[in-house]
Write a protein that holds these residues in place. Structure first.
Motif, PDB file in Angstrom:
ATOM      1  N   VAL A  82      -4.137   3.267  11.034  1.00 20.77           N
ATOM      2  CA  VAL A  82      -5.240   2.514  10.367  1.00 20.77           C
ATOM      3  C   VAL A  82      -6.419   2.639  11.048  1.00 20.77           C
ATOM      4  O   VAL A  82      -6.293   2.269  12.331  1.00 20.77           O
ATOM      5  CB  VAL A  82      -4.804   1.116  10.220  1.00 20.77           C
ATOM      6  CG1 VAL A  82      -5.973   0.173   9.616  1.00 20.77           C
ATOM      7  CG2 VAL A  82      -3.629   1.033   9.297  1.00 20.77           C
ATOM      8  N   LEU A 125      -6.396  -2.420   7.343  1.00 18.56           N
ATOM      9  CA  LEU A 125      -5.505  -2.891   7.692  1.00 18.56           C
ATOM     10  C   LEU A 125      -4.477  -3.574   6.249  1.00 18.56           C
ATOM     11  O   LEU A 125      -3.595  -3.177   5.867  1.00 18.56           O
ATOM     12  CB  LEU A 125      -5.194  -3.795   8.788  1.00 18.56           C
ATOM     13  CG  LEU A 125      -3.816  -4.619   9.019  1.00 18.56           C
ATOM     14  CD1 LEU A 125      -2.654  -3.375   9.501  1.00 18.56           C
ATOM     15  CD2 LEU A 125      -3.859  -5.683  10.106  1.00 18.56           C
ATOM     16  N   SER A 129       1.298  -0.113   1.014  1.00 19.87           N
ATOM     17  CA  SER A 129       2.726   0.405   1.591  1.00 19.87           C
ATOM     18  C   SER A 129       3.675  -0.763   0.923  1.00 19.87           C
ATOM     19  O   SER A 129       5.001  -0.595   0.920  1.00 19.87           O
ATOM     20  CB  SER A 129       3.029  -0.067   2.838  1.00 19.87           C
ATOM     21  OG  SER A 129       2.093   1.024   3.584  1.00 19.87           O
ATOM     22  N   LEU A 158      -1.312   7.637   5.496  1.00 13.61           N
ATOM     23  CA  LEU A 158       0.151   6.718   5.492  1.00 13.61           C
ATOM     24  C   LEU A 158       1.003   8.212   5.205  1.00 13.61           C
ATOM     25  O   LEU A 158       1.010   8.652   4.282  1.00 13.61           O
ATOM     26  CB  LEU A 158       0.008   5.616   4.318  1.00 13.61           C
ATOM     27  CG  LEU A 158       1.685   5.344   3.922  1.00 13.61           C
ATOM     28  CD1 LEU A 158       2.460   4.672   5.162  1.00 13.61           C
ATOM     29  CD2 LEU A 158       1.553   4.494   2.738  1.00 13.61           C
ATOM     30  N   GLN A 164       4.940   5.648   8.617  1.00  9.83           N
ATOM     31  CA  GLN A 164       4.084   5.611   9.615  1.00  9.83           C
ATOM     32  C   GLN A 164       2.846   5.716   9.065  1.00  9.83           C
ATOM     33  O   GLN A 164       2.478   6.525   8.322  1.00  9.83           O
ATOM     34  CB  GLN A 164       4.169   6.605  10.807  1.00  9.83           C
ATOM     35  CG  GLN A 164       3.275   6.472  11.894  1.00  9.83           C
ATOM     36  CD  GLN A 164       3.595   7.415  13.065  1.00  9.83           C
ATOM     37  OE1 GLN A 164       4.814   7.324  13.614  1.00  9.83           O
ATOM     38  NE2 GLN A 164       2.707   8.509  13.396  1.00  9.83           N
ATOM     39  N   CYS A 165       1.916   4.645   9.574  1.00 10.67           N
ATOM     40  CA  CYS A 165       0.425   4.620   9.050  1.00 10.67           C
ATOM     41  C   CYS A 165      -0.353   4.400  10.190  1.00 10.67           C
ATOM     42  O   CYS A 165      -0.457   3.730  11.166  1.00 10.67           O
ATOM     43  CB  CYS A 165       0.154   3.438   8.043  1.00 10.67           C
ATOM     44  SG  CYS A 165      -1.100   3.348   7.129  1.00 10.67           S
ATOM     45  N   PHE A 186      -7.351   4.703   6.337  1.00 10.57           N
ATOM     46  CA  PHE A 186      -5.743   4.869   6.752  1.00 10.57           C
ATOM     47  C   PHE A 186      -5.049   6.246   6.016  1.00 10.57           C
ATOM     48  O   PHE A 186      -5.818   6.768   5.207  1.00 10.57           O
ATOM     49  CB  PHE A 186      -4.994   3.665   6.331  1.00 10.57           C
ATOM     50  CG  PHE A 186      -4.849   3.627   4.944  1.00 10.57           C
ATOM     51  CD1 PHE A 186      -3.713   4.301   4.291  1.00 10.57           C
ATOM     52  CD2 PHE A 186      -5.312   2.936   3.952  1.00 10.57           C
ATOM     53  CE1 PHE A 186      -3.339   4.185   2.876  1.00 10.57           C
ATOM     54  CE2 PHE A 186      -5.092   2.707   2.734  1.00 10.57           C
ATOM     55  CZ  PHE A 186      -4.010   3.287   1.949  1.00 10.57           C
ATOM     56  N   ALA A 206      -3.864  -1.120   3.924  1.00 10.52           N
ATOM     57  CA  ALA A 206      -2.719  -0.145   4.229  1.00 10.52           C
ATOM     58  C   ALA A 206      -1.554  -0.808   3.871  1.00 10.52           C
ATOM     59  O   ALA A 206      -0.474  -0.473   3.314  1.00 10.52           O
ATOM     60  CB  ALA A 206      -2.892   0.373   5.436  1.00 10.52           C
ATOM     61  N   PHE A 213       2.939   0.943  12.106  1.00  7.70           N
ATOM     62  CA  PHE A 213       1.431   0.990  11.545  1.00  7.70           C
ATOM     63  C   PHE A 213       0.825   1.192  13.292  1.00  7.70           C
ATOM     64  O   PHE A 213       0.976   0.483  14.172  1.00  7.70           O
ATOM     65  CB  PHE A 213       0.926  -0.338  11.187  1.00  7.70           C
ATOM     66  CG  PHE A 213       0.915  -0.323   9.543  1.00  7.70           C
ATOM     67  CD1 PHE A 213       2.112   0.243   9.068  1.00  7.70           C
ATOM     68  CD2 PHE A 213      -0.115  -0.743   9.112  1.00  7.70           C
ATOM     69  CE1 PHE A 213       2.120   0.440   7.579  1.00  7.70           C
ATOM     70  CE2 PHE A 213      -0.082  -0.722   7.443  1.00  7.70           C
ATOM     71  CZ  PHE A 213       0.893  -0.270   6.771  1.00  7.70           C
TER      72      PHE A 213
END
Length: 349
Positions: free
Chosen positions: A155, A187, A194, A263, A152-153, A261, A190, A244
């Motif tokens: 942003v 975004l 990822s 993460l 899960q992130c 962000f 991130a 996200f």
């Protein structure tokens, strides 16, 4: 190998265009030379020409491309012009470094990529944050598996006032508001850190608070078409099972300028701003944040430009972005605006 120095033209000489000039002038002139400048504003063009007096100047990018031999064009105009300028450059055999967002929708992105391939040219998106050392460390860390897989992130692209210094608040020109102009940087970073997953679906809400909030920032003598979102919330599902959560705000009341962000992974949590790495080791939280240079916006632009220029000179591919990444990012953008308009979750086609 392409002959040195690389011949560079700049189209769009606003804040980002001027930043590119500064960074290019820091490079060895044996690597690259600014040979052409273009902006719709004669005053802006004249100011830039004082810094690069030997460069050809034009207010029309078409005349520029027709009259000057170029190897690379750096496009810092508003997004509504990106497709036409990129494609025109490719027709002249010129590579492109184009500021974000690359286009208004995924269809335009595909046409840009198709045109580049057809003419044997390359295009890179100007997300220079990928060149910051902290970002590179996080990308490598996730890829190594040491801290596990992304789950899960969060942003954020939050600041205290709209960017009224440009046309980022007019959708026909900018393609969107707080999401397209501000939150997109974080975004993209991130998603890249990822491992560049593919978006599956998006659920988003958008609101316009200005001028009810921060309305006094607009001079009475300077009316403006303000028709974009300045408050955004979105949930994006990706094909790797990660989610996200995206927050964008141009009229923040409490803590302005929260960008970056966080993460969460299966073995820890990492963050971009502030930069940190925390790993779970047998149930204990261990701080594994390395001592790295602080992020520097100007330096990252210089490093980005140097990488692009070096790769073109050496006839190597521009690998910081690929077609999958460019289309995935645009599909998230398109999905957010479609979801907000429809009031429901939508698939990222």
């Amino acid at each position: 190998m392409t002959a040195k120095p690389l011949r560079v033209g700049l189209i769009g000489l606003g804040a980002q265009g001027r930043a590119h000039i500064s960074c290019l002038l820091q490079l060895e002139q044996s690597l690259a030379r600014i040979v052409a400048l273009c902006d719709l504003s004669a005053a802006t063009l004249a100011a830039a020409a004082e810094r690069v007096p030997d460069a050809r100047t034009e207010t029309d990018y078409r005349r520029l491309l027709d009259s000057v031999a170029l190897d690379l064009v750096i496009i810092s105009t508003m997004p509504n012009t990106h497709e036409q300028i990129c494609c025109a450059a490719f027709e002249h055999g010129i590579h492109a470094l184009c500021e974000k967002p690359l286009a208004h929708d995924a269809g335009q992105v595909r046409r840009i990529l198709d045109a580049a391939a057809h003419h044997g040219c390359q295009v890179q998106l100007g997300t220079n944050t990928r060149y910051m050392p902290q970002a590179a460390h996080l990308r490598a860390l996730i890829a190594s598996g040491r801290i596990g897989a992304p789950l899960q992130c969060l942003v954020r692209g939050v600041q205290g006032k709209p960017p009224l210094w440009g046309m980022h608040h007019h959708r026909a020109v900018a393609g969107g508001g707080v999401f397209a102009a501000t939150t997109l940087h974080n975004l993209d970073l991130a998603m890249w850190v990822s491992g560049s997953p593919s978006p599956v679906s998006v659920c988003a809400t958008m609101h316009t608070q200005f001028p009810a909030k921060r309305g006094k920032l607009m001079p009475a003598e300077s009316p403006v078409s303000y028709d974009v979102e300045d408050l955004l919330a979105a949930l994006v599902r990706f094909d790797d099972g990660s989610t996200f959560l995206i927050e964008g705000n141009w009229c923040e009341d409490v803590k302005p300028s929260r960008v970056g962000f966080e993460l969460v992974t299966t073995r820890g949590t990492v963050g971009s701003n502030p930069f940190f790495v925390t790993r779970d080791v047998d149930g204990e939280l261990v701080d594994e944040t390395p001592a790295l240079p602080a992020n520097n916006w100007s330096r990252s632009i210089r490093d980005q430009n140097l990488d692009v220029i070096t790769r073109i000179l050496e006839e190597r591919p521009l690998e910081m972005h690929d077609a999958h990444q460019l289309l995935s990012l645009q599909r998230v953008i398109d999905g957010c605006y479609e979801s907000a308009a429809r009031g429901r979750e939508v698939a990222c086609d």
